[in-house]
Write a protein that holds these residues in place. Sequence first.
Motif: not given
Lengths: 335, 613
Positions: A142, A145, A165, A255, A258-259, A262-263, A265-266, A269-270, A273, A277, B34, B343-344, B347, B350-351, B354, B357
């Motif tokens: 669960l 999901q 944007k 700007n 939003s940057t 995005e960072l 979110s990166i 994600q890491l 990840l 593993q 299940y 910068l945009m 990034t 960078l995205m 990632v 990866l």
Amino acid sequence: MHVKSAKSFRDRTQEFQSIAEQLKKSFSSGSVPDGPSSSSKSEEQRSAVAIQSEFNRRASKIGYGIHQTSQKLAKLAKLAKRTSVFDDPTKEIQELTVLIKQDITALNSAVVDLQLHCNSRNGSGNTYSDTNSHSATVVDDLKNQLMSTTKEFKDVLTLRTENLKVHENRRQLFSSTASKDSINPFVRQRPLAARSAASTSNAPPLPWANGTPSSSQSLPRKQMDGESQPLLQQQQQLVPLQDTYMQSRAEALQNVESTIHELSSIFNQLATLVSQQGEIAIRIDENMDDTLANVEGAQGALLKYLNSISSNRWLMIKIFFVLIFFLMVFLFFVA
Amino acid sequence: MALNLRQKHTECIARMLNLNQPVNATGTANEEVYKILIYDKFCQNILSPLIHVKDLRKHGVTLYFLIDKDRKPVHGVPAVYFVQPNQTNIQRVIADASRSLYDSFHLNFSSSIPRPLLEELASGTLNSDSINRISKVHDQYLEFVTLEDSLFSLAQKSSYVQLNDPSAGDREIEEIVERIVTGLFCVLATLAVVPIIRCPRGGPAEMVASALDQRLRDHLLSKNNLFTEGGSFVSSFQRPILCIFDRNFELSVGIQHDFRYRALVHDVLGLRLNRLSVQGEKGGMRSYELDSSDPFWVVNGSLEFPEVAVEIESQLNKYKKDVDEVNKRTGGTDGAEFDGTDLMGNTKHLMNAVNSLPELTERKQVIDKHTNIATVLLGEIKERSLDSYAKKENDMLVRGNIDRNELLGVLRGKGTKMDKLRFAVMYLISSENINQSEVESVEAALREFEVDTSAFQYVKKLKSLNASVATANLASRNNIVDWAEKIYAVTAGVKNLLSSDRQLALTRTVELLMDGKPNPEIDSYLVFDPRAPKSSSGTSHMRGPFKEAIVFMIGGGNYVEYGSLQEFAQCQQPVKHVIYGATEILTGVEFVEQLTLLGHKMGFGSNAAASTR
């Protein structure tokens, strides 16, 4: 030409049940089904069954909730993909976003509850270990999901911010001169709506970063709100100049924000990840329990053998005889 | 319609896990059900190459156990049993049901459960008053192991020994034939085709073919048969051909050393059920999985070993280049530019980095895996000089004889006892006329190195009894002489001479059978068509060219045959599909051990130790 897939298996249930009927008829004259022995076991089983069925009920409720949330998410994704500039279903998207966020928060807390419940039951000790692993696996499933649903939600929101944007850019492209006029009536028409949107989007707790794109929508609006209110009160000639200045500042801030999103979110994600593993593809026959069972079996067999040796009276008598024999030999031949 | 056995097999298992209801296209149902999966040893071997634990989780299976393990009750969940229909399993099921371990039992048997066992199950559960727990009983017809898309095995051990055992009685042979027919029937049921069966005359192949034909006919007459294909018009172009062969048809393939990657990994490192354990580079055993999800294995499995090493190198270089590119784009060298506009862009890069990866890590893992395997293989090859064995054996088969000194040199050189024995047996098989003195010197050399010669003696006897062991190879050479009649065969023969790849007799025969043109080599082969009425004479229209074939080898197949059949299928215009299967997949060592066993049974008891283990 898709042929209806023929079943490659055969249902023998009918046959089985007919055999059972036949045998029952032949048995019915004979033995009585043993009721008392089964009822003695059922006491402790009933309590276990009750706990387990509650667990099942909650788990299935959560599963159903997740399924419904993912359906709503699909609708939201469709709405967010529409890229027309002026026919923007902002209100619907906003409502749907809020709804889905509430759902996900509720489901998250429900799953956490379920896990606590499961752990407390495991700790109480009167349950069987297989049930525990089953419950733990259900909770894990669960959680997975829910995590994938949240990820999808985040993706949809990212898509939505990008579309916004693009809309903003196009809006500026098409209506660069009339922008200030269009913004003011925009503000005057829905001052209450903007303010209420800002308040509702800030009110519910935002435990994770994907709540912030919605606040980025409200931020420029709030800025324009806050800025344009004093502007309207001030002189009208300063409006065009200060408006452009404010606008450019707002853009730059947008700007940067939003940057940062995005960072973040990166980094998320890491993090996922790294945590994923652990989910290496294991095969069914790579079962450590098998070897453990074998080793335990071997140990049991050895213990049994040890017991049989150590408690064997005949063995002791035999050893005594051999010792005495050698003593005799020693006495005869040496002494 | 390409027959992808692995996909169909996986679909059947997925459906079974879904409690035998059709799997939704959308995946999960509204309510998660299940379940618990319980299997026995044989079915564990069936399931493990196909389904991993995460697939199980996707289908809602939370726990999975062996049926023999001591299990505790889990309430409120249905249990899916996938076992073989035999006595011990039924007893276990009855015991589980009487202990009320699970809420409901869905029993799935890997092949058809015979009526007496079904009655026993019913009476057992009635006695313990747990019959209402058994909700469903199904015959799954899945009693075979699918290793790759077009490779399957029936996992029936030592069938060659049992079939060729001089002391085997009629009843035992019939039992074995029954088991093979059951396995083949399961394969055909999963593929949902009724093929045209062809087999050479005599021997186990004919027995299996006629028994299978009978079984299919009986089944097609029954009410709910499993082969409901579209309409009554079934053209020969849609039905595949099933070719059944016996191992004695071409004995050399089972024994020889081959130098291709897949065959090497199987032979030298012991690939079992797509799983491999090798010594890791930092010590300690590493276990790898080699199946169709490994892109390197799929592409390069049929290359010779030196080419494989080159491929690994090139993949590694490509990977390093990609990694460098990613590093460059994310601003390692130029220093970060903190412009508002740039910068945009940064990034975004960078995205992308990632996002790429996971793919890069996966590629690295695959490359590492194959580097490790190749290193271990290289060590073994150097130690046993397997490359010279493979080359010399190939030369022997092509030329038909070998220089005596060379032969003895190889026997005295590097390599394990098994390698030498295999080489000696290959010499026996490949030489057209047996030079008695040479044979004796070979035997002396073998005995000198304490190699158990029973297998050698057995093959010698086999060869003297029937020349069929050798004719398969002779046939591929005589056609070169007979060029006036068979121009097609000439081009094949010239190709044989020019290329170092000698085509296996099996591949040639399958090619001829699939073409369907009358050819004296295959005219003596029997034809069985289960769909045609028994007394039909107009089966000639069924002999047209076939686009799909299922090749079955009784007594043990290996990756060399599989590779050669796949090569043949790919080279055809249009591309044909060949599925290869055997009663079991044997390495050369295992096959020679079976030959040794037969030699012992025939009384060629060796003077060395009882077995070459």
